[in-house]
Design a protein around this motif. Structure first.
Motif, PDB file in Angstrom:
ATOM      1  N   ASN A 122      -2.172 -61.463  17.189  1.00 40.32           N
ATOM      2  CA  ASN A 122      -2.387 -60.443  18.220  1.00 40.32           C
ATOM      3  C   ASN A 122      -2.897 -59.122  17.655  1.00 40.32           C
ATOM      4  O   ASN A 122      -2.939 -58.125  18.373  1.00 40.32           O
ATOM      5  N   CYS A 123      -3.295 -59.131  16.386  1.00 37.22           N
ATOM      6  CA  CYS A 123      -3.709 -57.871  15.739  1.00 37.22           C
ATOM      7  C   CYS A 123      -4.804 -57.161  16.530  1.00 37.22           C
ATOM      8  O   CYS A 123      -4.836 -55.940  16.605  1.00 37.22           O
ATOM      9  N   GLN A 124      -5.703 -57.948  17.109  1.00 35.09           N
ATOM     10  CA  GLN A 124      -6.813 -57.328  17.838  1.00 35.09           C
ATOM     11  C   GLN A 124      -6.695 -57.533  19.350  1.00 35.09           C
ATOM     12  O   GLN A 124      -7.681 -57.465  20.078  1.00 35.09           O
ATOM     13  N   ASN A 125      -5.450 -57.746  19.802  1.00 31.56           N
ATOM     14  CA  ASN A 125      -5.173 -57.794  21.248  1.00 31.56           C
ATOM     15  C   ASN A 125      -4.875 -56.361  21.681  1.00 31.56           C
ATOM     16  O   ASN A 125      -3.728 -55.918  21.720  1.00 31.56           O
ATOM     17  N   TYR A 126      -5.946 -55.620  21.995  1.00 33.20           N
ATOM     18  CA  TYR A 126      -5.822 -54.176  22.171  1.00 33.20           C
ATOM     19  C   TYR A 126      -4.973 -53.790  23.386  1.00 33.20           C
ATOM     20  O   TYR A 126      -4.298 -52.770  23.375  1.00 33.20           O
ATOM     21  N   SER A 127      -4.980 -54.627  24.416  1.00 34.00           N
ATOM     22  CA  SER A 127      -4.152 -54.264  25.579  1.00 34.00           C
ATOM     23  C   SER A 127      -2.675 -54.415  25.224  1.00 34.00           C
ATOM     24  O   SER A 127      -1.837 -53.624  25.665  1.00 34.00           O
ATOM     25  N   LEU A 128      -2.333 -55.400  24.375  1.00 36.22           N
ATOM     26  CA  LEU A 128      -0.933 -55.543  23.924  1.00 36.22           C
ATOM     27  C   LEU A 128      -0.540 -54.326  23.073  1.00 36.22           C
ATOM     28  O   LEU A 128       0.541 -53.761  23.232  1.00 36.22           O
ATOM     29  N   LEU A 129      -1.427 -53.907  22.177  1.00 35.39           N
ATOM     30  CA  LEU A 129      -1.146 -52.746  21.326  1.00 35.39           C
ATOM     31  C   LEU A 129      -0.845 -51.511  22.185  1.00 35.39           C
ATOM     32  O   LEU A 129       0.124 -50.778  21.958  1.00 35.39           O
ATOM     33  N   ARG A 130      -1.693 -51.316  23.200  1.00 36.41           N
ATOM     34  CA  ARG A 130      -1.539 -50.139  24.063  1.00 36.41           C
ATOM     35  C   ARG A 130      -0.226 -50.227  24.849  1.00 36.41           C
ATOM     36  O   ARG A 130       0.525 -49.257  24.935  1.00 36.41           O
ATOM     37  N   THR A 131       0.061 -51.414  25.387  1.00 38.14           N
ATOM     38  CA  THR A 131       1.292 -51.570  26.188  1.00 38.14           C
ATOM     39  C   THR A 131       2.531 -51.344  25.328  1.00 38.14           C
ATOM     40  O   THR A 131       3.492 -50.698  25.758  1.00 38.14           O
ATOM     41  N   ILE A 132       2.520 -51.869  24.108  1.00 40.25           N
ATOM     42  CA  ILE A 132       3.671 -51.664  23.215  1.00 40.25           C
ATOM     43  C   ILE A 132       3.833 -50.172  22.912  1.00 40.25           C
ATOM     44  O   ILE A 132       4.950 -49.634  22.914  1.00 40.25           O
ATOM     45  N   GLY A 133       2.728 -49.481  22.688  1.00 38.89           N
ATOM     46  CA  GLY A 133       2.775 -48.037  22.446  1.00 38.89           C
ATOM     47  C   GLY A 133       3.354 -47.297  23.643  1.00 38.89           C
ATOM     48  O   GLY A 133       4.161 -46.372  23.486  1.00 38.89           O
ATOM     49  N   GLU A 134       2.961 -47.721  24.843  1.00 35.30           N
ATOM     50  CA  GLU A 134       3.449 -47.053  26.061  1.00 35.30           C
ATOM     51  C   GLU A 134       4.939 -47.311  26.276  1.00 35.30           C
ATOM     52  O   GLU A 134       5.711 -46.399  26.555  1.00 35.30           O
ATOM     53  N   VAL A 135       5.330 -48.577  26.124  1.00 36.50           N
ATOM     54  CA  VAL A 135       6.726 -48.951  26.382  1.00 36.50           C
ATOM     55  C   VAL A 135       7.680 -48.226  25.426  1.00 36.50           C
ATOM     56  O   VAL A 135       8.809 -47.893  25.786  1.00 36.50           O
TER      57      VAL A 135
END
Ligand code: PEP
Ligand code: MN
Length: 277
Positions: A122-135
């Motif tokens: 998931n390193c380049q799953n950018y929507s997951l990265l953003r969601t984790i940052g938000e949560v």
């Protein structure tokens, strides 16, 4: 008297080389993040957490949502796995790190864990990265961001901004090996990623020494290399009975092997003026 002094004097750390930067000296501690590939039962995780606490370490890892190559393989215990880890973490005073595989699980994993792992796939799953940052923007829980198996260091460092811009800059990177033509090991560990990251950013970097090895007998050598390269943390998979592990059976150390490795790593870390935590 001299003998006595030698006994109590701390080991002098290795000195810097004149004219060259020392990328090994970031902080005085090396975090050891150990635990099973998958959480399999309360008993299994409890005995591991007890061992880690006894060794005076701070973190335990475990997989509850597992990315498996084949969908018919064991995919983890899901929320029950998160509960088992959180309970053991509370009982033994350990922080818990676990992978978030899917944006849909971010809130749930964030509720139970102290550290949220983004796996290599998931390193380049950018929507997951953003969601984790938000949560995690408010809690500032650790985001443990693994390098993809075909991601350049520059792409990896650049994508960290998805997490930090969403509100959480408590990020640790993790080098875990990449795909090359070599197949004697499971992945090729890019040990040079440690000094390169230290040269190019202030983000701490962990080295996962288990997944690139694929087999347990070379795990100690990779761990020594990671400390020598200046890693800020090491990830090590351990299991009370590796032969019966439900995932990654070949690479996990048993608890006796783990204790033996720790004792060697403590000595090596001391030569760099560092302690294991
Ligand atoms: C893990 O750490 O459990 C894992 C699946 O690792 P990776 O994403 O590096 O394959
Ligand atoms: Mn694993």
């Amino acid at each position: 008297m001299d003998e006595l002094m030698q006994d109590v004097a701390p080991e002098a750390p290795l000195g810097a080389i004149p004219g060259l930067p020392d990328y090994t000296q970031r902080g005085g501690t090396i975090s050891i993040i150990a635990g099973p590939c998958s959480v399999e039962s309360r008993e299994q995780f409890d005995v591991i957490a007890a061992c880690i606490a006894e060794e005076g370490l701070s973190w335990v890892r475990g997989g509850a949502f597992k990315p498996r190559t084949n969908p018919h393989s064991f995919e983890g215990l899901g929320e029950e796995g998160l509960r088992i880890m959180a309970d053991a973490g509370a009982r033994y005073g350990l922080k818990v790190l676990t992978e978030v595989m899917d944006s849909a699980h971010c809130e749930l994993v964030h509720e139970y864990a102290d550290g949220l792992q983004i796996g290599a796939r998931n390193c380049q799953n950018y929507s997951l990265l953003r969601t984790i940052g938000e949560v995690s923007a408010e809690s500032k829980k650790l985001v443990f961001y693994k390098r993809g198996m075909a991601t350049t260091i520059s792409e990896w460092l650049s994508a960290v901004d998805y997490i930090t811009a969403a509100g959480n800059d408590n990020v640790m990177l993790c080098e875990r090996g990449m795909r090359t033509f070599e197949n004697a090991t499971r992945y090729t560990l890019d040990i040079a990623a440690v000094p390169v990251v230290h040269k190019q950013s202030f983000i701490p970097i962990c080295v996962d020494v288990s997944h690139p090895a694929g087999v347990r007998d070379i795990v100690p050598s990779l761990a020594y290399a990671a400390i020598a390269a200046g890693a800020d943390a090491l990830m090590i998979e351990i299991h009370p009975n590796p032969a019966h592990a439900k995932s990654d059976a070949a690479q996990q150390l048993n608890l006796e092997q783990f204790r033996g490795l720790l004792s060697n790593l403590r000595e090596l870390a001391a030569s760099f003026g560092k302690t294991l935590v």
